[in-house]
Design a protein around this motif. Structure first.
Motif, mmCIF file in Angstrom:
data_model
loop_
_atom_site.group_PDB
_atom_site.id
_atom_site.type_symbol
_atom_site.label_atom_id
_atom_site.label_comp_id
_atom_site.label_asym_id
_atom_site.label_seq_id
_atom_site.Cartn_x
_atom_site.Cartn_y
_atom_site.Cartn_z
ATOM 1 N N PRO A 47 0.854 -1.043 -0.017
ATOM 2 C CA PRO A 47 -0.142 0.278 0.344
ATOM 3 C C PRO A 47 0.921 1.014 -0.261
ATOM 4 O O PRO A 47 2.009 1.168 0.718
ATOM 5 C CB PRO A 47 -1.046 0.011 0.846
ATOM 6 C CG PRO A 47 -0.518 -1.149 2.767
ATOM 7 C CD PRO A 47 0.837 -1.698 1.384
ATOM 8 N N LEU A 48 0.552 2.357 -0.293
ATOM 9 C CA LEU A 48 1.062 3.265 -0.078
ATOM 10 C C LEU A 48 1.551 3.994 0.768
ATOM 11 O O LEU A 48 3.094 4.462 1.054
ATOM 12 C CB LEU A 48 0.327 4.545 -1.154
ATOM 13 C CG LEU A 48 -0.087 4.521 -3.077
ATOM 14 C CD1 LEU A 48 -0.226 5.253 -3.651
ATOM 15 C CD2 LEU A 48 1.031 4.380 -3.112
ATOM 16 N N TYR A 49 0.647 3.905 1.748
ATOM 17 C CA TYR A 49 1.057 5.069 3.219
ATOM 18 C C TYR A 49 2.159 3.659 3.597
ATOM 19 O O TYR A 49 2.920 4.106 4.554
ATOM 20 C CB TYR A 49 0.355 4.172 3.747
ATOM 21 C CG TYR A 49 -0.574 3.178 4.915
ATOM 22 C CD1 TYR A 49 0.120 2.936 5.368
ATOM 23 C CD2 TYR A 49 -1.449 2.142 4.316
ATOM 24 C CE1 TYR A 49 -0.495 1.136 5.507
ATOM 25 C CE2 TYR A 49 -1.712 1.070 3.564
ATOM 26 C CZ TYR A 49 -0.995 0.423 5.557
ATOM 27 O OH TYR A 49 -1.219 -0.838 5.574
ATOM 28 N N ALA A 50 2.377 2.733 3.433
ATOM 29 C CA ALA A 50 4.014 1.900 3.705
ATOM 30 C C ALA A 50 4.912 1.961 3.295
ATOM 31 O O ALA A 50 6.329 1.371 2.924
ATOM 32 C CB ALA A 50 3.398 0.240 3.704
ATOM 33 N N LEU A 51 4.965 2.554 1.938
ATOM 34 C CA LEU A 51 6.044 2.902 1.214
ATOM 35 C C LEU A 51 7.524 2.985 1.675
ATOM 36 O O LEU A 51 8.389 2.922 1.172
ATOM 37 C CB LEU A 51 5.643 4.388 0.086
ATOM 38 C CG LEU A 51 5.347 3.620 -0.944
ATOM 39 C CD1 LEU A 51 5.238 4.345 -2.353
ATOM 40 C CD2 LEU A 51 5.707 2.010 -1.935
ATOM 41 N N SER A 52 7.566 3.972 3.031
ATOM 42 C CA SER A 52 8.474 4.447 3.523
ATOM 43 C C SER A 52 8.862 2.808 4.145
ATOM 44 O O SER A 52 10.740 3.422 4.603
ATOM 45 C CB SER A 52 8.094 5.197 4.652
ATOM 46 O OG SER A 52 7.375 4.709 5.863
ATOM 47 N N ASN A 53 8.236 2.180 4.739
ATOM 48 C CA ASN A 53 8.819 1.086 5.285
ATOM 49 C C ASN A 53 9.750 -0.195 4.371
ATOM 50 O O ASN A 53 10.429 -1.111 4.485
ATOM 51 C CB ASN A 53 7.224 -0.278 5.912
ATOM 52 C CG ASN A 53 7.041 0.315 7.235
ATOM 53 O OD1 ASN A 53 7.906 1.148 7.486
ATOM 54 N ND2 ASN A 53 6.373 0.538 7.034
ATOM 55 N N LEU A 54 9.112 0.110 3.092
ATOM 56 C CA LEU A 54 9.918 -0.736 1.745
ATOM 57 C C LEU A 54 11.467 -1.191 1.438
ATOM 58 O O LEU A 54 12.138 -1.328 1.421
ATOM 59 C CB LEU A 54 9.477 -0.159 0.576
ATOM 60 C CG LEU A 54 9.214 -1.192 -1.107
ATOM 61 C CD1 LEU A 54 8.735 -2.802 -0.151
ATOM 62 C CD2 LEU A 54 9.276 -0.540 -1.553
ATOM 63 N N PHE A 55 12.205 0.605 1.911
ATOM 64 C CA PHE A 55 13.332 0.322 1.766
ATOM 65 C C PHE A 55 14.058 0.526 2.871
ATOM 66 O O PHE A 55 15.246 0.937 3.339
ATOM 67 C CB PHE A 55 14.314 1.642 1.144
ATOM 68 C CG PHE A 55 13.462 1.246 -0.664
ATOM 69 C CD1 PHE A 55 14.311 0.781 -1.418
ATOM 70 C CD2 PHE A 55 11.818 2.933 -0.959
ATOM 71 C CE1 PHE A 55 13.717 0.512 -2.635
ATOM 72 C CE2 PHE A 55 11.535 2.039 -2.082
ATOM 73 C CZ PHE A 55 12.647 0.835 -2.755
ATOM 74 N N SER A 56 13.781 0.013 4.245
ATOM 75 C CA SER A 56 13.940 0.533 5.796
ATOM 76 C C SER A 56 14.437 -1.137 6.250
ATOM 77 O O SER A 56 14.686 -1.837 5.371
ATOM 78 C CB SER A 56 13.174 1.126 6.341
ATOM 79 O OG SER A 56 12.326 -0.042 6.727
#
Length: 47
Positions: free
Chosen positions: A38-47
């Motif tokens: 989901p778009l709201y979770a994109l920040s977690n994709l690269f962490s």
């Protein structure tokens, strides 16, 4: 995915977390794995 001969992909959309597989008939029944993020979770994709 077909042009680059990839088997895994991430799709970003408004949907919830999910994943699915499908057979690509146009590429000799290659199995493709798609993970939905989901778009709201994109920040977690690269962490």
């Amino acid at each position: 995915m077909r042009d680059k001969h990839l088997t895994d992909a991430v799709r970003c959309s408004l949907e919830n977390f999910d994943s699915f597989d499908y057979n690509d008939k146009a590429d000799n029944d290659a199995i493709r794995h798609v993970h939905i993020c989901p778009l709201y979770a994109l920040s977690n994709l690269f962490s």
